[in-house]
Design an enzyme around this catalytic site. Structure first.
Site, mmCIF file in Angstrom:
data_model
loop_
_atom_site.group_PDB
_atom_site.id
_atom_site.type_symbol
_atom_site.label_atom_id
_atom_site.label_comp_id
_atom_site.label_asym_id
_atom_site.label_seq_id
_atom_site.Cartn_x
_atom_site.Cartn_y
_atom_site.Cartn_z
ATOM 1 N N HIS A 1 0.855 -1.293 -0.181
ATOM 2 C CA HIS A 1 0.070 0.346 0.024
ATOM 3 C C HIS A 1 0.592 1.338 0.136
ATOM 4 C CE1 HIS A 1 0.268 -1.066 4.090
ATOM 5 N NE2 HIS A 1 0.560 1.021 4.575
ATOM 6 N N ASP B 1 0.508 5.175 2.157
ATOM 7 C CA ASP B 1 0.342 5.981 2.765
ATOM 8 C C ASP B 1 -0.341 6.972 2.304
ATOM 9 O OD1 ASP B 1 1.327 3.998 4.814
ATOM 10 O OD2 ASP B 1 2.672 5.402 5.578
ATOM 11 N N HIS C 1 5.306 -0.163 -0.285
ATOM 12 C CA HIS C 1 5.997 -0.615 0.993
ATOM 13 C C HIS C 1 4.372 -1.586 1.489
ATOM 14 C CE1 HIS C 1 3.488 2.458 3.621
ATOM 15 N NE2 HIS C 1 3.078 1.622 4.212
ATOM 16 N N ARG D 1 5.786 -9.419 17.089
ATOM 17 C CA ARG D 1 6.811 -7.978 16.509
ATOM 18 C C ARG D 1 5.991 -6.792 16.874
ATOM 19 N NH1 ARG D 1 5.686 -4.627 12.031
ATOM 20 N NH2 ARG D 1 7.123 -4.003 10.723
#
Length: 252
Positions: free
Chosen positions: A163, A165, A221, A231
């Site tokens: 996507h 941002d 990204h 994570r």
């Protein structure tokens, strides 16, 4: 074709690494703010802004907040600004749902550290792109993420799609990620991937590492699926448009 270049290894301690890339046209379809809207675009990684000890303290804030809820799928979020917290397949407002209990979870020191870290990241981005940090404003969504390998239950759990941002959120001009756990030690998979035409450029998370970039299509990204472990990261986003500014979270 699977060509991958590692931009930042988790075992390296990087002072400053910055790569300039040509700006996309995404910014042209929004109001421009001279001295802030990107004219110079790119991506940077630094391990010199936030210490590992500070990252551990920030992660404990995330752990305490997320212990109140959590997604049924593999990706949970906690937004201290809006109060959004993953709970099962939905979101609740942390401040309304838990009321006064929130003051048993967080302290004023937690929020002061959060503000301090945000300000240092803002200054680093401003320095790297040659703009004034006063011309940038915090914007939404700015949130903690906790990702494990639990199967996705809703589209909110599907964090791995490529996507942009600026396209997804509109208000974003500069995006940053502060990693709060270590690739290969705390989790496997879950690397951050810039998807360039010729190759993928990956950032391996490391506690205290800040990755930042201009938010347009020049920085398409995704995040790899997490294979094992947990994570933790926090996404901190900035806009040039004061109409989209948000304040720092306040413990009331």
């Amino acid at each position: 074709d699977g060509v991958t270049e590692v931009l930042a290894h988790h075992r390296d301690s990087l002072q400053d690494k910055f790569i300039e890339v040509p700006c996309s046209e995404d910014y042209d379809s929004h109001k421009r703010f001279e001295g802030c809207t990107p004219r110079k675009c790119g991506r940077g990684v630094t391990d010199a802004v936030i210490t590992r000890e500070e990252a551990e303290r920030i992660r404990r804030i995330a752990e305490r907040g997320l212990s109140l809820g959590g997604s049924d799928g593999g990706a949970s979020i906690l937004d201290l600004h809006s109060g959004a917290l993953s709970l099962g397949k939905h979101f609740v407002n942390l401040y309304r749902y838990f009321g006064d209990k929130v003051q048993d979870i967080f302290t004023e020191e937690d929020f002061a550290l959060y503000r301090d870290v945000r300000q240092r990241i803002q200054q680093k981005i401003a320095q790297a792109f040659g703009i004034s940090s006063a011309s940038m404003y915090l914007t939404k969504p700015t949130f903690f993420s906790r990702i494990n390998n639990t199967e996705a239950k809703t589209t909110h759990d599907e964090y791995w799609h490529p996507h942009v941002d600026k396209v997804t959120y509109g208000s974003f001009d500069y995006t940053s990620l502060l990693y709060l756990s270590d690739y290969t030690e705390d989790f496997g998979g879950g690397r951050f991937v810039f998807m360039d035409e010729a190759s993928n450029k990956t950032v391996e998370p490391r506690a205290g590492r800040v990755s930042f970039f201009t938010s347009g299509s020049e920085n398409l990204h995704r995040v790899e699926k997490v294979d094992w472990g947990t994570r933790y990261a926090i996404t901190i986003s900035f806009t040039c448009n004061p109409d989209h500014a948000i304040g720092d979270p306040v413990l009331t």
